[in-house]
Design a protein around this motif. Structure first.
Motif, PDB file in Angstrom:
ATOM      1  N   SER A  11       0.823  -1.206   0.000  1.00  0.00           N
ATOM      2  CA  SER A  11       0.000   0.000   0.000  1.00  0.00           C
ATOM      3  C   SER A  11       0.863   1.264   0.000  1.00  0.00           C
ATOM      4  CB  SER A  11      -0.941   0.010   1.206  1.00  0.00           C
ATOM      5  OG  SER A  11      -0.215  -0.023   2.418  1.00  0.00           O
ATOM      6  N   THR A  12       2.031   1.199   0.623  1.00  0.00           N
ATOM      7  CA  THR A  12       2.943   2.344   0.627  1.00  0.00           C
ATOM      8  C   THR A  12       3.501   2.582  -0.770  1.00  0.00           C
ATOM      9  OG1 THR A  12       3.551   1.957   2.938  1.00  0.00           O
ATOM     10  CG2 THR A  12       5.060   3.291   1.628  1.00  0.00           C
ATOM     11  N   ILE A  13       3.825   1.499  -1.471  1.00  0.00           N
ATOM     12  CA  ILE A  13       4.303   1.605  -2.850  1.00  0.00           C
ATOM     13  C   ILE A  13       3.198   2.195  -3.728  1.00  0.00           C
ATOM     14  CG2 ILE A  13       5.190   0.347  -4.841  1.00  0.00           C
ATOM     15  CD1 ILE A  13       7.087   0.386  -2.453  1.00  0.00           C
ATOM     16  N   GLN A  14       1.981   1.712  -3.543  1.00  0.00           N
ATOM     17  CA  GLN A  14       0.844   2.226  -4.307  1.00  0.00           C
ATOM     18  C   GLN A  14       0.687   3.726  -4.098  1.00  0.00           C
ATOM     19  OE1 GLN A  14      -2.974   0.707  -3.079  1.00  0.00           O
ATOM     20  NE2 GLN A  14      -4.078   1.760  -4.712  1.00  0.00           N
ATOM     21  N   SER A  15       0.831   4.166  -2.862  1.00  0.00           N
ATOM     22  CA  SER A  15       0.681   5.584  -2.538  1.00  0.00           C
ATOM     23  C   SER A  15       1.820   6.413  -3.116  1.00  0.00           C
ATOM     24  CB  SER A  15       0.619   5.764  -1.018  1.00  0.00           C
ATOM     25  OG  SER A  15       0.551   7.124  -0.675  1.00  0.00           O
ATOM     26  N   LEU A  16       3.061   5.924  -2.994  1.00  0.00           N
ATOM     27  CA  LEU A  16       4.220   6.667  -3.489  1.00  0.00           C
ATOM     28  C   LEU A  16       4.110   6.939  -4.977  1.00  0.00           C
ATOM     29  CD1 LEU A  16       7.082   7.842  -3.024  1.00  0.00           C
ATOM     30  CD2 LEU A  16       7.983   5.542  -3.478  1.00  0.00           C
ATOM     31  N   PHE A  17       3.676   5.925  -5.734  1.00  0.00           N
ATOM     32  CA  PHE A  17       3.588   6.072  -7.192  1.00  0.00           C
ATOM     33  C   PHE A  17       2.188   6.456  -7.659  1.00  0.00           C
ATOM     34  CE2 PHE A  17       7.497   3.681  -6.714  1.00  0.00           C
ATOM     35  CZ  PHE A  17       8.312   4.253  -7.670  1.00  0.00           C
ATOM     36  N   GLN A  18       1.294   6.693  -6.698  1.00  0.00           N
ATOM     37  CA  GLN A  18      -0.064   7.155  -6.988  1.00  0.00           C
ATOM     38  C   GLN A  18      -0.771   6.258  -8.006  1.00  0.00           C
ATOM     39  OE1 GLN A  18       0.790  11.244  -8.016  1.00  0.00           O
ATOM     40  NE2 GLN A  18       0.758  11.875  -5.888  1.00  0.00           N
ATOM     41  N   ILE A  40       6.199  -1.281 -11.459  1.00  0.00           N
ATOM     42  CA  ILE A  40       5.250  -0.183 -11.276  1.00  0.00           C
ATOM     43  C   ILE A  40       4.541   0.088 -12.602  1.00  0.00           C
ATOM     44  CG2 ILE A  40       4.968   2.224 -10.624  1.00  0.00           C
ATOM     45  CD1 ILE A  40       5.947   0.385  -8.350  1.00  0.00           C
ATOM     46  N   PRO A  41       3.194  -0.036 -12.638  1.00  0.00           N
ATOM     47  CA  PRO A  41       2.459   0.303 -13.866  1.00  0.00           C
ATOM     48  C   PRO A  41       2.136   1.795 -13.904  1.00  0.00           C
ATOM     49  CG  PRO A  41       0.944  -0.601 -12.242  1.00  0.00           C
ATOM     50  CD  PRO A  41       2.313  -0.593 -11.593  1.00  0.00           C
TER      51      PRO A  41
END
Length: 371
Positions: A53-60, A91-92
């Protein structure tokens, strides 16, 4: 006096070693039509242990299942799933072509925090996927040393939308691992060394460096999606899956299916709220044999007929009966032209030998000077 000689030598060694590992900026050529967009992937090597979830947030990344699909993770994977330090994840993101170069389409955007600097943001937070100079340039920052807390910075991830050898592909920014070679990377990702060298502006394989962001074209599965569909061209890379048609359809790509896109009803609620429920997706007739994704195989041949996904509009999901061959095929794989070797490590060793020779000369000169 002897300690002084040793100290000078050590400092010199550290300076040279640091310089020899500097990476070229990851710039991808993108000569497609100006302002055209496509789906791309890039590696992120997490500097610390974190969660998805942190990765998702960082890369929006708007939809969590897009992150799962880009990595082929099970759909049941939790946002709290741990990602270990130095573990890589794809990362997509949406790529945009402008002025002959591909960059992420105005995302992700990073908000400057206290004690942040552009170098720290580029190198530590985004794992050197971009340089601090590139961040400064796209954000119109004249002095990289002057950024403010709360300032929003566009992080221009490298990408491309170009066809490769006449084929549509998904461009993947692969972070080169230490010990890798051009031949090995080509074999793993189903391309050729010659293509990798050409795409990345390299004259020979010895130029490959560890931690370099390498443009790798991934094979995209053949599909029945027509040009009038809102998701055309639907490019799904081997080993990944995507949700489309407002999340009502799930499509996956696998070399085991001869690189033919396999789509079925997702079972999810529509998103965004264009539809209250997902429209029926079936081919001619009402039999369950003709539901999206269902397959019938001829008993006397290796051909199979599939109710295939062919696209969607704001009103409907379209399907078509597609007959395909399941006979064994070689598929579009890489053709290495030389035996595998560690180009990245060899390049590093060559630099180390020159550094060692230079250091030895400097130490000899220092010994005569200080004695």
């Amino acid at each position: 006096m002897g300690y002084a000689k040793v100290l000078v030598g050590v400092l010199l060694f550290i300076t040279l070693a640091t310089t020899s590992t500097a990476q070229p900026p990851p710039t991808f050529t993108c000569s497609a039509t100006a302002k055209s967009t496509c789906h791309s992937l890039v590696d992120y090597v997490s500097p610390n242990t974190t969660v998805l979830s942190t990765i998702q947030s960082l890369f929006q990344i708007t939809r969590f299942h897009d992150l799962l699909g880009a990595n082929g993770f099970p759909t049941s994977t939790s946002p709290s799933e741990t990602l270990q330090a130095q573990q890589r994840i794809k990362i997509p993101f949406t790529c945009r072509c402008e002025n002959g170069t591909g960059v992420s389409d105005r995302a992700p955007v990073y908000t400057v925090k206290k004690d942040d600097g552009l170098y720290h943001i580029a190198f530590d937070i985004f794992s050197n996927l971009v340089t601090y100079q590139e961040i400064a340039k796209v954000n119109g920052i004249p002095n990289p040393d002057k950024i403010e807390v709360g300032q929003r910075l566009w992080i221009p991830l490298p990408c491309s939308c170009d066809d490769v050898e006449g084929a549509k592909v998904v461009h993947y920014g692969h972070v080169v691992e230490s010990g890798s070679s051009v031949d090995q990377i080509a074999t793993v990702y189903g391309t050729t060394p010659a293509i990798l060298l050409k795409l990345n502006g390299m004259t020979n394989a010895s130029q490959l460096q560890a931690n370099q962001v390498l443009d790798v074209p991934l094979i995209a599965c053949n599909s029945s999606v027509n040009s009038s569909s809102l998701d055309y061209p639907l490019l799904v890379a081997n080993g990944t899956y995507v949700y489309t048609a407002n999340d009502c359809v799930n499509c996956k790509c696998s070399s085991g299916n001869n690189y033919i896109l396999q789509c079925e009803a997702s079972g999810l609620k529509p998103s965004p709220k264009t539809w209250s429920t997902c429209p029926a997706a079936q081919c001619n007739g009402t039999s369950s044999l003709y539901l999206l994704g269902n397959v019938t195989t001829a008993s006397t041949t290796c051909n199979q007929t599939t109710c295939a996904y062919s696209g969607f509009t704001n009103e409907s999901i379209f399907t078509t009966l597609a007959t395909e061959s399941t006979c064994p095929a070689g598929g579009p794989t890489g053709s290495p032209t030389s035996s595998p070797g560690s180009d990245a490590s060899k390049n590093g060793m060559q630099g180390f030998r020159w550094n060692f020779l230079f250091i030895s000369i400097q130490l000899i000169i220092l010994c005569f000077t200080l004695s």
